[in-house]
Write an enzyme that holds these catalytic residues in place. Structure first.
Site, PDB file in Angstrom:
ATOM      1  N   THR B  34       0.867  -1.172   0.000  1.00 23.09           N
ATOM      2  CA  THR B  34       0.000   0.000   0.000  1.00 23.09           C
ATOM      3  C   THR B  34       0.902   1.219   0.000  1.00 23.09           C
ATOM      4  OG1 THR B  34      -1.730  -1.155   1.216  1.00 23.09           O
ATOM      5  CG2 THR B  34      -1.802   1.238   1.267  1.00 23.09           C
ATOM      6  N   LYS B 110      -7.078   1.131  -3.505  1.00 26.43           N
ATOM      7  CA  LYS B 110      -6.681   0.613  -2.191  1.00 26.43           C
ATOM      8  C   LYS B 110      -6.739   1.708  -1.131  1.00 26.43           C
ATOM      9  CE  LYS B 110      -4.562  -1.692   1.120  1.00 26.43           C
ATOM     10  NZ  LYS B 110      -5.388  -2.460   2.060  1.00 26.43           N
ATOM     11  N   LYS B 179      -0.730   6.183   8.546  1.00 29.84           N
ATOM     12  CA  LYS B 179       0.019   6.197   7.286  1.00 29.84           C
ATOM     13  C   LYS B 179      -0.961   6.158   6.100  1.00 29.84           C
ATOM     14  CE  LYS B 179       1.221   2.703   4.816  1.00 29.84           C
ATOM     15  NZ  LYS B 179       1.645   1.463   4.192  1.00 29.84           N
TER      16      LYS B 179
END
Lengths: 235, 235
Positions: B34, B110, B179
Site C-alpha cells: 500500500t 486501495k 500512514k
C-alpha cells in the site's frame, strides 16, 4: 400502532388533538416512528399515567423493504406488551430485534443506526470522488468494495444509486436525513457525546437544502462530495 | 513480488539499494504494498525505462485472511503481464479484482478502500458512544446493525473488537492506519478532492499516537470516541 413523520406530528396528533386523552386504559401503543429520545421518554411517561403501555418499535428499511415485509424492527418496552404485539410487527418485519430497558432505548439505537447509514453514504461519496479524480469510475470502485469487505445491504443498495447518480425519485429524502442526523446530534448533545462525523453530515445535509436538493435521495450526499471536488456529472 | 511497509521502504530497497538497477529486463514486478499514488506512478515509469513491467496489486485483508489465502487483490497494469502473474496472486488471494488503466489505479482504489474501513471504525465508535451514553451496550447495538443492514465482513470483524474493547494485540496498528489515511489525504490534495471525514480520521489517529496508542489496533478509533464522551472502560 402509529408511524408519523416526526416529533411535531407525534405531538400534534397524540397530545394536542387528544388521541391520548381519548384512548382507553389498558391499550398498548406501538410507536414505529423515528422520533427523539426525549419525546419517546415523555410519551412513555404520559401514556403510563393514562394506563397505556408505550412500546417503541422504530424500523430500518426503505419503502420497498416495507412492501416486501422485510423491515428490521427494533423494539423496546415492557416484555409482556411486546409479546402481545409481536405477531403484528411480524407482518411488516423480517426480523424483530428486542432491546432490554425502557422504550427510548429502541429510539437511540434507531438514531445511531441512521447516523451509521448517513456516514456510509458520505464515506462512499468521498471515496468515489477520490478515485474518480484519478480516472477510476465510481461504479468500478464501488463494485469491488461492495462485493468484498463491504458486502452489506446498505452499501450495495446505495452504492448502485451513487454509481449511477440516480438520486430521484427519492426513497428517503435529504430533508428526512437532516431530521434524523439532527435528532442524533440532539441526543448526543443531551448526553455530552462528541460526534464529529455527525457534525460533518449535518453541514452537508444543510447544504443540500440550501442548494435546492431537499427532495433528492440522501444518497446524493455523494453528489455533494463530487461537487466539492469539482467533478463533472456523469450525464 | 514485493510487499514492503511503506513508500520509504520501497524507495530504499528498490531504488537506493539498487534492486531495480540489478533486475534483468523482461521481468515483471508485482508490487503488493500500500504505497502512494505518486510513488506507484514513479516506479512504473522508472521500471519501464529498465525494460521491467510494473504491476500494482495491493491487497485487502488482515493477517488471518492472508494465512487463509482469502485476500482481495486489486490489480492494475498491462493485461499480458497480469495474465502471467495471475496464478501467483491466486495463492494469496480469494479474489482478483482487475482495474483498467495504469498501475496506480489499483493504488488509489486501495487508499480509498482503506479510508472506507477507517470511516467505518470511526462511525461504529461514535454510534456506540451515543447508545452507551443512554444505557444500551455497544455489543447489543452492534449486534443488531452488523446482523442486518451492515452485515459485511468489515463491520462484523471490527464490531466484535469494538464491543469487547479488545485492541491488543493489533492486526493493523493505529500507526499504519495513520500512514494510510495520510496517503489518501495526500492523493486527495494532489487532485483537489476535499475529504472532511478523512480529515477527522487523521486528527483522531494523530491523537492515538500522541496518547501512546500507536501499537493498538486501529479499531481503537472507537475507544477514542468513547474517551471523548467520558465513557468508562468496560473492564
Amino acid at each position: 400502532m402509529t408511524m408519523l413523520a416526526d416529533d411535531e406530528a407525534d405531538r400534534a396528533v397524540l397530545l394536542e388533538q387528544g388521541v391520548l386523552e381519548a384512548a382507553a386504559p389498558g391499550l398498548i401503543h406501538v410507536n414505529l416512528a423515528t422520533i427523539s429520545v426525549d419525546l419517546a421518554r415523555e410519551l412513555a411517561r404520559l401514556e403510563h399515567e393514562h394506563g397505556i403501555t408505550y412500546v417503541a418499535a422504530p424500523v430500518f428499511g426503505r419503502p420497498e423493504a416495507a412492501r416486501a415485509a422485510k423491515l428490521n424492527v427494533v423494539v423496546a418496552g415492557a416484555a409482556d406488551a411486546i409479546a402481545r404485539v409481536e405477531a403484528l410487527l411480524a407482518v411488516i418485519g423480517e426480523r424483530l430485534w428486542r432491546i432490554p430497558g425502557p422504550p427510548e432505548h429502541a429510539n437511540v439505537v434507531k438514531l445511531a443506526g441512521n447516523f451509521m447509514i448517513a456516514s456510509a453514504l458520505e464515506t462512499m461519496g468521498e471515496a468515489s470522488a477520490l478515485v474518480r479524480a484519478y480516472g477510476v469510475s465510481s461504479g468500478e470502485f464501488l463494485n469491488i468494495l461492495t462485493g468484498s469487505l463491504f458486502a452489506a445491504p446498505v452499501y450495495q443498495t446505495y452504492g448502485r444509486l451513487i454509481a449511477s447518480e440516480r438520486y430521484e425519485p427519492a426513497a428517503f429524502t435529504m430533508a428526512l436525513g437532516l431530521k434524523d442526523v439532527r435528532l442524533a446530534l440532539r441526543a448526543a448533545a443531551g448526553a455530552e457525546v462528541p460526534m464529529p462525523f455527525a457534525s460533518v453530515l449535518q453541514d452537508h445535509l444543510l447544504e443540500a437544502l440550501a442548494t435546492g436538493k431537499a427532495h433528492q435521495d440522501w444518497a446524493a450526499l455523494a453528489d455533494i462530495a463530487a461537487r466539492h471536488a469539482g467533478l463533472p456529472r456523469a450525464k
